[in-house]
Design an enzyme around this catalytic site. Structure first.
Site, PDB file in Angstrom:
ATOM      1  CG  LEU A 122      56.967 -15.085  17.860  1.00  0.00           C
ATOM      2  CD1 LEU A 122      58.049 -15.612  18.802  1.00  0.00           C
ATOM      3  CD2 LEU A 122      56.597 -16.159  16.845  1.00  0.00           C
TER       4      LEU A 122
ATOM      5  CB  ALA B 162      60.741 -15.520  15.704  1.00  0.00           C
TER       6      ALA B 162
ATOM      7  CG  HIS C 176      62.840  -8.641  10.343  1.00  0.00           C
ATOM      8  ND1 HIS C 176      63.332  -9.927  10.461  1.00  0.00           N
ATOM      9  CD2 HIS C 176      62.258  -8.359  11.546  1.00  0.00           C
ATOM     10  CE1 HIS C 176      63.070 -10.399  11.666  1.00  0.00           C
ATOM     11  NE2 HIS C 176      62.400  -9.477  12.339  1.00  0.00           N
TER      12      HIS C 176
ATOM     13  CE  LYS D 161      56.085 -20.885  -0.065  1.00  0.00           C
ATOM     14  NZ  LYS D 161      56.204 -19.830  -1.078  1.00  0.00           N
TER      15      LYS D 161
ATOM     16  NE  ARG E  92      63.115  -5.441  15.482  1.00  0.00           N
ATOM     17  CZ  ARG E  92      62.536  -6.624  15.502  1.00  0.00           C
ATOM     18  NH1 ARG E  92      61.576  -6.895  14.628  1.00  0.00           N
ATOM     19  NH2 ARG E  92      62.891  -7.542  16.369  1.00  0.00           N
TER      20      ARG E  92
ATOM     21  NE  ARG F  54      57.766  -7.282  13.579  1.00  0.00           N
ATOM     22  CZ  ARG F  54      58.571  -8.168  14.189  1.00  0.00           C
ATOM     23  NH1 ARG F  54      58.127  -8.855  15.212  1.00  0.00           N
ATOM     24  NH2 ARG F  54      59.785  -8.364  13.759  1.00  0.00           N
TER      25      ARG F  54
ATOM     26  CD  GLU G 107      55.988 -11.139   7.847  1.00  0.00           C
ATOM     27  OE1 GLU G 107      56.755 -10.341   7.279  1.00  0.00           O
ATOM     28  OE2 GLU G 107      56.362 -12.264   8.250  1.00  0.00           O
TER      29      GLU G 107
ATOM     30  CB  SER H 295      52.585 -25.118   9.044  1.00  0.00           C
ATOM     31  OG  SER H 295      53.860 -24.954   8.422  1.00  0.00           O
TER      32      SER H 295
ATOM     33  N   GLY I  66      61.846 -13.060  20.996  1.00  0.00           N
ATOM     34  CA  GLY I  66      60.949 -13.559  22.021  1.00  0.00           C
ATOM     35  C   GLY I  66      59.519 -13.144  21.791  1.00  0.00           C
TER      36      GLY I  66
ATOM     37  CD  GLU J   7      63.505  -8.252  21.385  1.00  0.00           C
ATOM     38  OE1 GLU J   7      62.639  -7.896  20.558  1.00  0.00           O
ATOM     39  OE2 GLU J   7      63.897  -9.426  21.466  1.00  0.00           O
TER      40      GLU J   7
ATOM     41  CG  HIS K 131      66.261  -7.208  12.386  1.00  0.00           C
ATOM     42  ND1 HIS K 131      67.487  -6.947  12.961  1.00  0.00           N
ATOM     43  CD2 HIS K 131      65.492  -7.723  13.378  1.00  0.00           C
ATOM     44  CE1 HIS K 131      67.457  -7.305  14.234  1.00  0.00           C
ATOM     45  NE2 HIS K 131      66.248  -7.774  14.508  1.00  0.00           N
TER      46      HIS K 131
ATOM     47  CB  THR L  83      56.871 -19.558  13.574  1.00  0.00           C
ATOM     48  OG1 THR L  83      55.638 -18.945  13.173  1.00  0.00           O
ATOM     49  CG2 THR L  83      56.929 -19.620  15.089  1.00  0.00           C
TER      50      THR L  83
END
Length: 551
Positions: free
Chosen positions: A402, A61, A361, A50, A299, A396, A385, A27, A64, A135, A251, A58
């Protein structure tokens, strides 16, 4: 759909049986976006999650959504430049066509989300222009955000509210266990367990896995407790192909607490985008001379630099480095989530550097799919993901996830509708329940310890061999009759697959760092590795994947 059942019932057949056109497992942003679009297209949808509907990955996060909007971007910035930054971050393993396709769909996806009620931060209270951050790995200010550093929470709030208003059916606190398949291998639904272990089955010609990643493979992670790789394991057991599983992004900056286990508070990369710098205990810069972008390097570069730096520190890798954000004006207003997490441990980030360390991450690989979510198994789709669309490659780019969920989520719904209309999917009545209700399971604490020690940021052949041996020797057959057993079986299978892929990739690329093979090998390794299950249920490496993905 719940209730008390006997042990005999739990071991045999489902207590209930439901029908749908599309079952969405998860979800988060990809799952709810797909469910909402599928409902618009007239499909009967059921979302299975679950936890509670709002408890997906989500909402955690912070940074942004990376997007180049037509009327709001830096001078000279384009979707093409966003794609170039993504390809650089992906270290040669992105599918360029997939990158451009998904990023091209970004502006329209964000517009739809805003039309649905999402509120992103403006440059000022009186302005209609959205604030934009920069970023790591980005060459421009193109990351829009909400609530300062609560973008995921706003995206999730918007989608959950839309799902409630439109009465999208959601089955909470039910874990998907295995695919229901026809005699010829098509997916025709899923079996599930409720929180009490009561079994059920949802029969459907299409199943979308949008279940997130597997951060709980490691002792410290930014992921919530539910990120245990269930969807990835389900896909493998259903005959799907997985790729790039060795690329796990750590991360660089989660809030450091001694002996941390489980989910650790994230310190968003946007803090460095606003000018914060990484320092060691002596006050020396961690990133000086490491990368042209310094503290805003991708990253994988920053996490590896911190790990190398700590190897020579007196306290070793268990100590933190420090993120000095004391020069950022209005820190509490710009980053309220980070500020609150710091204050909860008695730290004032306005006056004191923030102790940080890397943590697991994001999974860059997953179920191999097209850019509209189709996998190699008829009736099985994946997005978010859990999927490998080719967008991320070996690492990534910040805040692309997102966006990917929004774009691919909608496309999956449209692909399912098209496949149904064309008669390409199986009749769910032909589906047969899985004959096997057991799986190999390792004890979770031991698994997390061995993966954190030997298969995290720095890996070598000896350590990976140790990890593989421990996993092989410590597993036992376990019935999949509880949520915990399903999760532990998934973590075990994903760990075995990851270790096999990492051992075979004898180079360092993106967020796969081999200390015994520190260089990138373009001649031999500019390709992905395919993983499938053998007839005995073990992950095996197959032929390499082209960078054009799957047909």
């Amino acid at each position: 759909m719940t209730g008390q059942v006997s042990a005999h019932q739990a071991k045999t057949s489902p207590v209930w049986d439901a029908r749908a056109d599309l079952v969405v497992v998860g979800s988060g942003v990809a799952g709810l976006t797909a469910a909402l679009r599928a409902q618009e297209l007239g499909l009967h949808v059921l979302v299975v999650t679950k936890a509670a509907v709002e408890d997906g990955n989500t909402r955690w996060a912070q940074g942004g959504v990376a997007v180049v909007l037509a009327d709001q971007h830096d001078a000279g910035d384009t979707v093409g430049k966003h794609a170039e930054d993504t390809l650089v971050a992906g270290a040669g393993l992105c599918d360029e066509a997939a990158v451009r396709s998904i990023l091209d769909g970004g502006p329209a996806a964000v517009t739809r989300l805003r039309d649905g009620g999402a509120r992103f931060d403006p440059t000022s209270a009186a302005s209609s222009e959205l604030a934009r951050a920069r970023e790591g790995g980005h060459s421009a200010f193109r990351v829009i955000h909400a609530g300062g550093d609560a973008t995921g929470a706003e995206v999730e709030r918007t989608l959950v509210a839309q799902a409630g208003t439109r009465r999208v059916p959601v089955l909470e606190h039910h874990i998907a266990v295995d695919a229901v398949r026809t005699p010829t291998g098509e997916v025709a639904g899923v079996t599930v367990l409720d929180r009490n272990g009561v079994p059920g089955v949802v029969r459907a010609p299409a199943v979308l896995l949008a279940s997130g990643g597997f951060g709980q493979l490691y002792q410290a992670t930014s992921n919530p407790e539910i990120a245990t790789g269930d969807g990835l394991a389900l896909a493998l057991r259903a005959g799907a192909t997985v790729a790039d599983i060795e690329f796990v992004q750590f991360h660089p900056t989660v809030l450091y607490t001694p002996g941390a286990r489980g989910r650790c508070p994230l310190v968003t990369e946007a803090v460095r985008g606003e000018g914060a710098t990484l320092l060691d205990a002596t006050g020396a810069s961690v990133m000086r001379g490491v990368h042209p972008l310094g503290d805003l390097a991708p990253r994988d570069v920053v996490s590896a630099a911190i790990a190398r730096h700590l190897l020579s520190a007196p306290g070793g890798v268990d100590d933190p480095v420090f993120l000095d954000a004391t020069g950022i004006k209005g820190f509490a207003q710009r980053f309220p989530t980070v500020f609150a997490a710091c204050r909860a441990i008695g730290l004032d980030p306005v006056a004191d550097p923030i102790p940080v360390s890397p943590a697991a991450h994001f999974a860059c690989g997953g179920v191999v799919t097209t850019v509209d979510g189709r996998s190699s198994v008829t009736g099985l789709y994946a997005a978010g993901e859990v999927a490998r669309t080719g967008l991320h490659g070996a690492n990534r780019l910040a805040s692309n996830s997102l966006l990917e969920g929004l774009v691919v989520g909608q496309r999956v719904a449209e692909a399912v509708a098209a496949d149904l209309a064309a008669g390409l999917l199986a009749d769910p009545r032909r589906g047969r329940l899985p004959s096997q209700v057991t799986a190999r399971v390792a004890e979770r604490d031991s698994l997390q310890r061995v993966m954190s020690r030997y298969a995290a940021i720095g890996r070598d052949a000896e350590g990976l061999a140790v990890a593989g041996s421990v996993l092989d020797l410590s597993t036992t057959d376990s019935p999949l009759w509880t949520h915990e057993a399903v999760e532990d079986a998934a973590l075990t299978l994903v760990a075995q697959a990851l270790v096999a892929a990492a051992a075979r990739r004898t180079e360092s690329r993106g967020c796969h760092v081999r200390t015994d093979f520190p260089e990138r090998d373009e001649l031999s390794w500019q390709r992905g590795q395919l993983i499938r299950l053998s007839p005995s249920g073990q992950p095996v490496l197959a032929d390499s994947i082209s960078l054009e993905g799957v047909a």
